[in-house]
Design a protein around this motif. Sequence first.
Motif, mmCIF file in Angstrom:
data_model
loop_
_atom_site.group_PDB
_atom_site.id
_atom_site.type_symbol
_atom_site.label_atom_id
_atom_site.label_comp_id
_atom_site.label_asym_id
_atom_site.label_seq_id
_atom_site.Cartn_x
_atom_site.Cartn_y
_atom_site.Cartn_z
ATOM 1 N N TRP A 170 0.836 -1.202 0.000
ATOM 2 C CA TRP A 170 0.000 0.000 0.000
ATOM 3 C C TRP A 170 0.874 1.257 0.000
ATOM 4 O O TRP A 170 0.577 2.220 -0.712
ATOM 5 C CB TRP A 170 -0.907 0.013 1.227
ATOM 6 C CG TRP A 170 -2.174 -0.745 1.035
ATOM 7 C CD1 TRP A 170 -2.363 -2.084 1.202
ATOM 8 C CD2 TRP A 170 -3.430 -0.215 0.626
ATOM 9 N NE1 TRP A 170 -3.664 -2.411 0.925
ATOM 10 C CE2 TRP A 170 -4.343 -1.289 0.573
ATOM 11 C CE3 TRP A 170 -3.872 1.058 0.319
ATOM 12 C CZ2 TRP A 170 -5.669 -1.111 0.221
ATOM 13 C CZ3 TRP A 170 -5.197 1.230 -0.042
ATOM 14 C CH2 TRP A 170 -6.074 0.156 -0.086
ATOM 15 N N LEU A 171 1.942 1.244 0.801
ATOM 16 C CA LEU A 171 2.833 2.395 0.861
ATOM 17 C C LEU A 171 3.478 2.660 -0.493
ATOM 18 O O LEU A 171 3.472 3.795 -0.985
ATOM 19 C CB LEU A 171 3.908 2.178 1.929
ATOM 20 C CG LEU A 171 4.987 3.267 2.008
ATOM 21 C CD1 LEU A 171 4.382 4.580 2.475
ATOM 22 C CD2 LEU A 171 6.107 2.832 2.913
ATOM 23 N N GLY B 185 0.989 3.946 -3.009
ATOM 24 C CA GLY B 185 0.676 5.347 -2.757
ATOM 25 C C GLY B 185 1.792 6.292 -3.181
ATOM 26 O O GLY B 185 1.531 7.381 -3.677
ATOM 27 N N GLY C 84 -2.530 8.547 -5.733
ATOM 28 C CA GLY C 84 -1.537 8.110 -4.753
ATOM 29 C C GLY C 84 -1.812 8.686 -3.374
ATOM 30 O O GLY C 84 -1.645 8.006 -2.364
ATOM 31 N N ALA C 85 -2.251 9.941 -3.338
ATOM 32 C CA ALA C 85 -2.565 10.573 -2.058
ATOM 33 C C ALA C 85 -3.728 9.872 -1.373
ATOM 34 O O ALA C 85 -3.706 9.669 -0.156
ATOM 35 C CB ALA C 85 -2.878 12.046 -2.267
ATOM 36 N N VAL D 4 -4.578 6.752 -1.672
ATOM 37 C CA VAL D 4 -4.080 5.468 -1.158
ATOM 38 C C VAL D 4 -3.319 5.698 0.148
ATOM 39 O O VAL D 4 -3.491 4.953 1.120
ATOM 40 C CB VAL D 4 -3.193 4.767 -2.215
ATOM 41 C CG1 VAL D 4 -2.489 3.563 -1.622
ATOM 42 C CG2 VAL D 4 -4.018 4.364 -3.425
ATOM 43 N N LEU D 5 -2.501 6.747 0.189
ATOM 44 C CA LEU D 5 -1.744 7.038 1.409
ATOM 45 C C LEU D 5 -2.671 7.465 2.554
ATOM 46 O O LEU D 5 -2.464 7.067 3.700
ATOM 47 C CB LEU D 5 -0.696 8.120 1.141
ATOM 48 C CG LEU D 5 0.477 7.701 0.271
ATOM 49 C CD1 LEU D 5 1.395 8.889 0.010
ATOM 50 C CD2 LEU D 5 1.258 6.564 0.898
ATOM 51 N N LEU E 138 -4.183 4.410 3.961
ATOM 52 C CA LEU E 138 -3.201 3.713 4.796
ATOM 53 C C LEU E 138 -3.052 4.413 6.145
ATOM 54 O O LEU E 138 -3.004 3.757 7.192
ATOM 55 C CB LEU E 138 -1.854 3.641 4.071
ATOM 56 C CG LEU E 138 -0.732 2.901 4.769
ATOM 57 C CD1 LEU E 138 -1.102 1.443 4.993
ATOM 58 C CD2 LEU E 138 0.552 3.001 3.958
ATOM 59 N N ALA F 51 1.381 12.074 2.380
ATOM 60 C CA ALA F 51 0.074 12.097 1.704
ATOM 61 C C ALA F 51 -0.332 13.519 1.344
ATOM 62 O O ALA F 51 -0.825 13.770 0.233
ATOM 63 C CB ALA F 51 -0.977 11.450 2.599
ATOM 64 N N LYS G 236 1.709 14.832 -1.531
ATOM 65 C CA LYS G 236 1.291 14.182 -2.777
ATOM 66 C C LYS G 236 0.140 14.954 -3.431
ATOM 67 O O LYS G 236 0.004 14.941 -4.651
ATOM 68 C CB LYS G 236 0.850 12.785 -2.432
ATOM 69 C CG LYS G 236 1.037 11.618 -3.280
ATOM 70 C CD LYS G 236 2.260 11.447 -4.026
ATOM 71 C CE LYS G 236 1.979 10.246 -4.895
ATOM 72 N NZ LYS G 236 2.947 9.977 -5.863
ATOM 73 N N THR G 237 -0.689 15.600 -2.622
ATOM 74 C CA THR G 237 -1.822 16.361 -3.152
ATOM 75 C C THR G 237 -1.393 17.695 -3.745
ATOM 76 O O THR G 237 -2.128 18.282 -4.536
ATOM 77 C CB THR G 237 -2.886 16.613 -2.077
ATOM 78 O OG1 THR G 237 -2.335 17.398 -1.048
ATOM 79 C CG2 THR G 237 -3.433 15.310 -1.541
#
Length: 83
Positions: free
Chosen positions: A25-26, A29, A37-38, A40-41, A44, A78, A81-82
Motif C-alpha cells: 500500500w505504501l 501510494g 496516490g494521495a 491510497v496514502l 493507509l 500524503a 502528494k496532493t
Amino acid sequence: MTPPAFFHRLARVNPTTAFMVALAWLLAGLFLPGIIGALVLFALVAGLARLTFTTWRVQSPITRVVRSGLLLLLMVAAISKTL
C-alpha cells in the motif's frame, strides 16, 4: 468489553504478511500519480491510525512515540502528494 471479531482475526494474521501488505500500500501510494496516490496514502494513514490508537493502552511509551512519528511522516507524505 470484548474486542470486535475483526481484531480476533487480525491477531491471527502472520506479521510478515501484514508487513508486506502495508508495504505494498505504501509503495502504491508513493508511485501512483497525484491525487490517486494521495488517496491510497490517506487510506493507509486511516487504517494504521485506527489500529495504533485501538492498541494504545497496551503499547510502551517509546512504541507510542515511534508509531505516532511514523503516522505523522506518512500524513506529511500524503499531503505533499496532493500539492
